[in-house]
Scaffold this active site. Structure first.
Site, PDB file in Angstrom:
ATOM      1  N   GLY A 124      -1.537  18.018  12.768  1.00 25.01           N
ATOM      2  CA  GLY A 124      -1.188  18.147  11.348  1.00 25.01           C
ATOM      3  C   GLY A 124      -1.009  19.602  10.982  1.00 25.01           C
ATOM      4  O   GLY A 124      -1.899  20.233  10.396  1.00 25.01           O
ATOM      5  N   SER A 126       2.761  21.507  10.497  1.00 24.80           N
ATOM      6  CA  SER A 126       3.924  21.749   9.628  1.00 24.80           C
ATOM      7  C   SER A 126       3.851  20.914   8.354  1.00 24.80           C
ATOM      8  O   SER A 126       3.298  19.816   8.341  1.00 24.80           O
ATOM      9  CB  SER A 126       5.212  21.388  10.357  1.00 24.80           C
ATOM     10  OG  SER A 126       5.426  22.253  11.429  1.00 24.80           O
ATOM     11  N   SER A 158       3.896  14.170  15.468  1.00 21.66           N
ATOM     12  CA  SER A 158       4.270  13.183  16.482  1.00 21.66           C
ATOM     13  C   SER A 158       3.180  12.143  16.667  1.00 21.66           C
ATOM     14  O   SER A 158       2.004  12.486  16.765  1.00 21.66           O
ATOM     15  CB  SER A 158       4.543  13.875  17.818  1.00 21.66           C
ATOM     16  OG  SER A 158       5.714  14.637  17.724  1.00 21.66           O
ATOM     17  N   GLU A 241       0.269  25.362  23.342  1.00 19.93           N
ATOM     18  CA  GLU A 241       1.376  24.497  22.926  1.00 19.93           C
ATOM     19  C   GLU A 241       2.717  25.030  23.429  1.00 19.93           C
ATOM     20  O   GLU A 241       3.647  24.264  23.670  1.00 19.93           O
ATOM     21  CB  GLU A 241       1.386  24.371  21.390  1.00 19.93           C
ATOM     22  CG  GLU A 241       2.501  23.467  20.871  1.00 19.93           C
ATOM     23  CD  GLU A 241       2.398  23.173  19.382  1.00 19.93           C
ATOM     24  OE1 GLU A 241       1.293  23.320  18.818  1.00 19.93           O
ATOM     25  OE2 GLU A 241       3.412  22.770  18.797  1.00 19.93           O
TER      26      GLU A 241
END
Lengths: 366, 329
Positions: A124, A126, A158, A241
């Protein structure tokens, strides 16, 4: 310098290739398997094999393997198109960030199921008005009666529709400068007040979601690390990431198929294969540098730019090899349509170039 | 055509295309409406500019119509402009249908808006030359496509037709028809690119990050500037096609326009960020159409190769765009 793997690592790599090929055998699309291949059964198999949380301590379900061992396993699995998406976010970045910043209770509670392949995590970060400018995010976490109350909206999350947990970044001090007023939380997705709406992506699939938090109450101990200390924690998390092998391998399976059918007597095709193979090895070394802890802060920006731009080059090569008829339908056309996303998701190349300029080259900030 | 007249036609054609685009495919017959507007007379008076205006507006509005069939049919000298065209399957060979030694015609190709035309013109290899055969639509069977760009209205067709069931078109020059088609497609690709750049520019002016519009960042400006440069190059090549060099000029124009439009699609997607990667946002439909039209009548990659081959055979550089005082070659 000897670039060959020691025997036991090579054996592990071959085993992972075999497992990956078997898992991907029935899939018609093997691209982006780390972000679209959602398979809970395979996730549990990975857990049973000890291929999740590979480098984590044993007492939290990990296997205390080396980072290189994790590297060869993940590279092999993604290269085959094995469906990793159900566990990828947890294994890639949430596990490491909890190990670095979480409380002993959080680590003991959340890492074992992650390493067992039983849970899915979503990110969580953007928001509709905070994409590249992540520090402008507005989702609020307010302390009330010994709990945190969350109000706001996240996007591009996602698998939020099927995830068990969301790793949430929210504003805890609206009066502080933007970077200094954010904190991180663990959210259970079954908490009341969460609404998830899938978003269709450019290929027509929907792993992205929009998530609305409407007065969602989190326990006091949902906070991860320092209150208002998210930015520093997040910079490290984003290295996981951005700087990993996934950013190089998304369409490797498709590339290998195309390479096998390419006309090697055509000098243009042969040169392109040579360029792609050369670049692949260079980016792989950048990833390994990150993996073994020899990369400076911000280096993942270099790795992601090199890796994702190579993925786009591969999409072009595949299109050229397959010929224009392939652009009218099928797997190749899907890959070409998806390719622009590589340099957008997980930090756009423009933002990453800013990171390189400011953090690695010491250029003045805007 | 003077500037005022051109603007008038652009407004009319643009209005028609935007209306059809809003109504969706199948709701309107673009070709019939064009006829009513006096298209046939216009193409006689202004053969080049009429095609430029029509196809740029069609691209900008993302309309799929059989206007290309109309242009190709005219170039083939067909009186009946409603005849459909079986375009060759995109690929390494120029035509994908053939007349065998026994006279049978084996058809493999693509149709636009397939079901509407009663008769289909099929370019086919016959010995060392290419002929154009006319068959009835009923002789073709449809092959399912997986739908990369459903809205483009392409249908893949095949068929085998006995010699007594087709007729050959007298004096038809498929190469001339291909040139006309490529030129029209190059304009359509230019229209697609132009619209994508306008939309992306509009987006980065509106969208704010870091407390200012995205469009104020040079990284974003440069991506769009590069896309625009490609667009201008494609337009320049189209404008430089000489009346006595239409075959090669159209080939170059489609190569340049196809490459420019594909690059523009990628740059525009990049600057629109995650929004540009959603199904809801229109950009991917333009990206799909760009690739679909690039594939038709020679992709930019295939045409680039053809340009090189032609130059190697001629032993000198192409004339296109040469300075007036430059070498005559």
């Amino acid at each position: 310098m000897d670039f060959a793997w020691p025997d036991e690592i090579e054996a592990l790599r071959c085993e992972a290739l075999e497992v990956g090929r078997a898992a991907a055998a029935s899939l018609s699309i093997r691209e982006e398997s780390w972000v679209r291949g959602f398979d809970r059964d395979f996730s549990r198999q990975l857990g049973e094999r000890g291929w999740l949380g590979m480098t984590w301590p044993r007492e939290v379900g990990g296997h205390e393997r080396t980072a290189l061992e994790r590297f060869v396993v993940t590279e092999a699995l993604i290269s085959t198109g094995a469906p990793l998406a159900a566990t990828w976010v947890g294994d890639r970045q949430i596990g490491p960030t909890l190990l670095a910043n979480g409380s002993p209770e959080q680590i003991a509670r959340y890492l074992p199921p992650m390493a067992a392949g039983e849970v899915t995590w979503s990110l969580g970060m953007s928001e509709p008005d905070a994409g590249s400018d992540l520090a402008s995010l507005r989702t609020r976490a307010v302390e009330r009666d010994g709990a945190w109350v969350i109000e706001g909206q996240k996007v591009w999350t996602s698998f939020a529709a099927v995830a068990d947990h969301c790793y949430l970044v929210a504003r805890t001090d609206p009066d502080a400068p933007p970077h200094a007023g954010m904190s991180e939380f663990i959210v259970h997705m079954d908490a009341p007040g969460i609404t998830v709406a899938p978003i269709r992506d450019i290929t027509g699939e929907s792993h992205f979601c929009e998530v609305v938090f409407d007065g969602v109450v989190l326990p006091r101990d949902a906070l991860v690390g320092k209150e208002n200390g998210s930015w520093q924690q997040l910079m490290r998390q984003l290295e996981h990431e951005r700087g990993g092998i996934d950013r190089l391998m998304s369409n490797r399976a498709l590339y290998e198929d195309a390479r096998a059918t390419a006309d090697r007597s055509n000098p243009t095709a042969a040169q392109e294969i040579a360029a792609i193979e050369t670049m692949y090895r260079i980016v792989r070394l950048a990833v390994i540098r990150e993996v073994i802890g020899q990369a400076p802060p911000g280096f993942s920006a270099v790795t992601k730019i090199l890796g994702t731009e190579l993925e786009q080059r591969i999409a072009q090569f595949v299109a050229a090899t397959a010929g224009p008829a392939a652009m009218l339908d099928g797997r190749v056309s899907r890959a070409v349509v998806y390719a622009p996303a590589y340099t957008i998701q997980g930090g756009t190349s423009a933002i990453l170039r800013n990171v390189i300029g400011e953090r690695l080259l010491g250029l003045p900030r805007r | 055509m003077d500037a005022e007249t051109r603007e008038m036609y652009r407004k009319t054609l643009g209005g028609l295309m935007r209306r059809v685009g809003a109504e969706g495919a199948g709701e309107s017959d673009v070709v019939a409406e064009l006829r009513e507007l006096g298209w046939d007379e216009l193409t006689v008076e202004e053969p080049t500019e009429s095609v430029a205006l029509l196809f740029e507006e069609q691209g900008a509005a993302l309309v799929a119509s059989r206007a290309l069939d109309m242009v190709v049919a005219a170039a083939l000298g067909l009186d009946d402009r409603s005849v459909g065209i079986a375009y060759p399957e995109p690929g390494p060979t120029n035509v994908t249908s053939a007349i065998n030694d026994d006279g049978r015609l084996t058809i493999a190709g693509l149709l636009l808006g397939a079901s509407e035309a009663a008769e289909i013109a099929v370019p086919a290899q016959a010995g060392t030359g290419v002929v154009v055969a006319i068959v009835s639509r009923g002789a073709l069977s449809v092959v399912e496509m997986e739908g990369f760009d459903d809205a483009a209205g392409f249908t893949r067709v095949t068929g085998v037709v006995e010699a007594r069931h087709y007729r050959l078109l007298d004096g038809a020059a498929w190469a001339v028809a291909v040139a006309a088609g490529r030129r029209a497609l190059a304009h359509e690709l230019v229209g697609l690119a132009s619209h994508m750049i306008d939309r992306a520019a509009g987006y980065v002016i509106e969208r704010e990050q870091f407390g200012r519009p995205l469009g104020t960042f040079q990284a974003v400006q440069h991506r769009l500037a590069d896309a625009y440069t490609g667009l201008v190059a494609a337009r320049s090549v189209l404008a430089a096609i000489e009346p006595d060099d239409v075959l090669f000029g159209s080939l170059v124009a489609k190569a340049v326009a196809g490459r420019a439009a594909i690059r523009a699609a990628h740059s525009c997607t990049q600057v629109t960020g995650a929004i540009g990667c959603t199904w809801e946002y229109e950009l991917h439909r333009y990206l799909r159409r760009t690739h679909a039209l690039d594939a038709l009548l020679g992709s930019w990659r295939a045409l680039r190769k053809a340009i090189g081959q032609q130059m190697a055979e001629d032993g000198h550089a192409a004339r296109l765009g040469s300075a007036p005082e430059g070498p005559a070659a």
